[in-house]
Scaffold this active site. Structure first.
Site, PDB file in Angstrom:
ATOM      1  N   ASP A 272      -9.232  10.467   5.621  1.00  0.00           N
ATOM      2  CA  ASP A 272      -9.670   9.059   5.460  1.00  0.00           C
ATOM      3  C   ASP A 272     -10.976   8.684   6.171  1.00  0.00           C
ATOM      4  O   ASP A 272     -11.047   7.597   6.784  1.00  0.00           O
ATOM      5  CB  ASP A 272      -8.559   8.103   5.911  1.00  0.00           C
ATOM      6  CG  ASP A 272      -7.264   8.256   5.121  1.00  0.00           C
ATOM      7  OD1 ASP A 272      -7.189   9.128   4.242  1.00  0.00           O
ATOM      8  OD2 ASP A 272      -6.309   7.504   5.409  1.00  0.00           O
TER       9      ASP A 272
ATOM     10  N   LYS B 207      -3.946   8.698  -1.608  1.00  0.00           N
ATOM     11  CA  LYS B 207      -2.627   8.209  -1.192  1.00  0.00           C
ATOM     12  C   LYS B 207      -2.654   6.697  -1.075  1.00  0.00           C
ATOM     13  O   LYS B 207      -3.731   6.109  -0.966  1.00  0.00           O
ATOM     14  CB  LYS B 207      -2.248   8.841   0.153  1.00  0.00           C
ATOM     15  CG  LYS B 207      -3.218   8.467   1.258  1.00  0.00           C
ATOM     16  CD  LYS B 207      -2.968   9.273   2.510  1.00  0.00           C
ATOM     17  CE  LYS B 207      -3.918   8.887   3.606  1.00  0.00           C
ATOM     18  NZ  LYS B 207      -3.806   7.474   4.037  1.00  0.00           N
TER      19      LYS B 207
ATOM     20  N   CYS C 195      -3.016   7.455  10.276  1.00  0.00           N
ATOM     21  CA  CYS C 195      -2.959   8.464   9.210  1.00  0.00           C
ATOM     22  C   CYS C 195      -3.158   9.896   9.707  1.00  0.00           C
ATOM     23  O   CYS C 195      -2.561  10.825   9.162  1.00  0.00           O
ATOM     24  CB  CYS C 195      -3.933   8.101   8.107  1.00  0.00           C
ATOM     25  SG  CYS C 195      -3.364   6.618   7.230  1.00  0.00           S
TER      26      CYS C 195
HETATM   27  C1  VGL Z   1      -4.764   3.836   7.730  1.00  0.00           C
HETATM   28  C2  VGL Z   1      -3.818   1.822   8.266  1.00  0.00           C
HETATM   29  C3  VGL Z   1      -3.616   1.528   6.942  1.00  0.00           C
HETATM   30  C4  VGL Z   1      -5.419   5.101   8.191  1.00  0.00           C
HETATM   31  C5  VGL Z   1      -4.568   3.562   6.392  1.00  0.00           C
HETATM   32  O1  VGL Z   1      -6.100   5.769   7.387  1.00  0.00           O
HETATM   33  O2  VGL Z   1      -5.241   5.443   9.377  1.00  0.00           O
HETATM   34  N1  VGL Z   1      -4.379   2.956   8.650  1.00  0.00           N
HETATM   35  N2  VGL Z   1      -4.004   2.414   5.997  1.00  0.00           N
END
Ligand code: VGL
Ligand code: ZN
Length: 201
Positions: A8, A106, A151
């Site tokens: 991410d 995701k 994540c």
């Molecule tokens: C994430 C919060 C909500 C992340 C993703 O990538 O850490 N955190 N969605």
């Protein structure tokens, strides 16, 4: 075989983004350099539809970072972030993507959140990442990216459950919340994962 999993590194998790991780941009040079050390590099992307159930905006009277339940599971409510197809959901332009062989998205189901790069939070659906890595003969995974306490940590915990030898690279990740990160790294170590620095690789 070793694989490097980049979690991410998207504009919304970088300074100025919708769910910015403090100092998140500082990991990008570290991550770019580390890629050279691995025969296989994959990346994940948080990829939500508009109005995703994890967004505080969808829960009347609830504020960002408050808790509720979603799909029967405890859910932290986030600002709207990583909406598929938007600039915020794109991988950082500073990230070297030329060596990334597989991309796994995701958080696409509006009714359940998905922190781990392997499964949704209810463990109902797989992203295909585990099968992809196993088929390529991967035994060891080295995990970096954003956010460390969410994540990246959940990806590491699932990797351990999937019997990968799992390394969480401390200086190639940054948390939203330092206290949560401490708890999560303790968890990772308790379950048999390794918390290391990029210099150890
Ligand atoms: C994430 C919060 C909500 C992340 C993703 O990538 O850490 N955190 N969605
Ligand atoms: Zn998300």
């Amino acid at each position: 075989m070793k694989a490097f999993i980049i979690v991410d590194i998207q504009n919304d998790f970088l300074p100025g983004g919708a769910l910015e991780v403090p100092g998140g941009d500082a990991i990008i040079p570290v991550v770019n350099k580390l890629q050279e050390k691995f025969p296989l590099v994959v990346a994940t992307q948080d990829w939500h539809p508009e109005g995703h159930g994890s967004f505080a905006s969808q829960h009347e009277g609830k504020k960002v970072f408050e808790k509720t339940t979603l799909g029967g599971i405890e859910q932290i409510l986030w600002p709207d972030h990583c909406i598929k197809g938007t600039k915020g959901a794109e991988l950082s332009a500073d990230l070297n993507t030329g060596t990334i062989e597989g991309f796994f998205r995701k958080g696409t189901d509006p009714g359940v959140d998905s922190y781990s790069g392997f499964f949704d939070n209810g463990k109902k659906k797989s992203t295909g990442l585990a099968g992809y890595l196993k088929e390529k003969g991967v035994t060891d995974v080295y995990i970096c990216g954003l956010a460390a306490d969410v994540c990246v940590a959940f990806t590491a915990l699932d990797a351990i459950d999937l019997n990968f030898k799992t390394f969480f690279i401390n200086d190639a990740t940054r948390p939203i919340d330092d206290k949560n990160l401490f708890e999560m790294t303790e968890n990772i170590k308790d379950k048999g994962g390794y918390v290391i620095d990029s210099a150890d690789i």
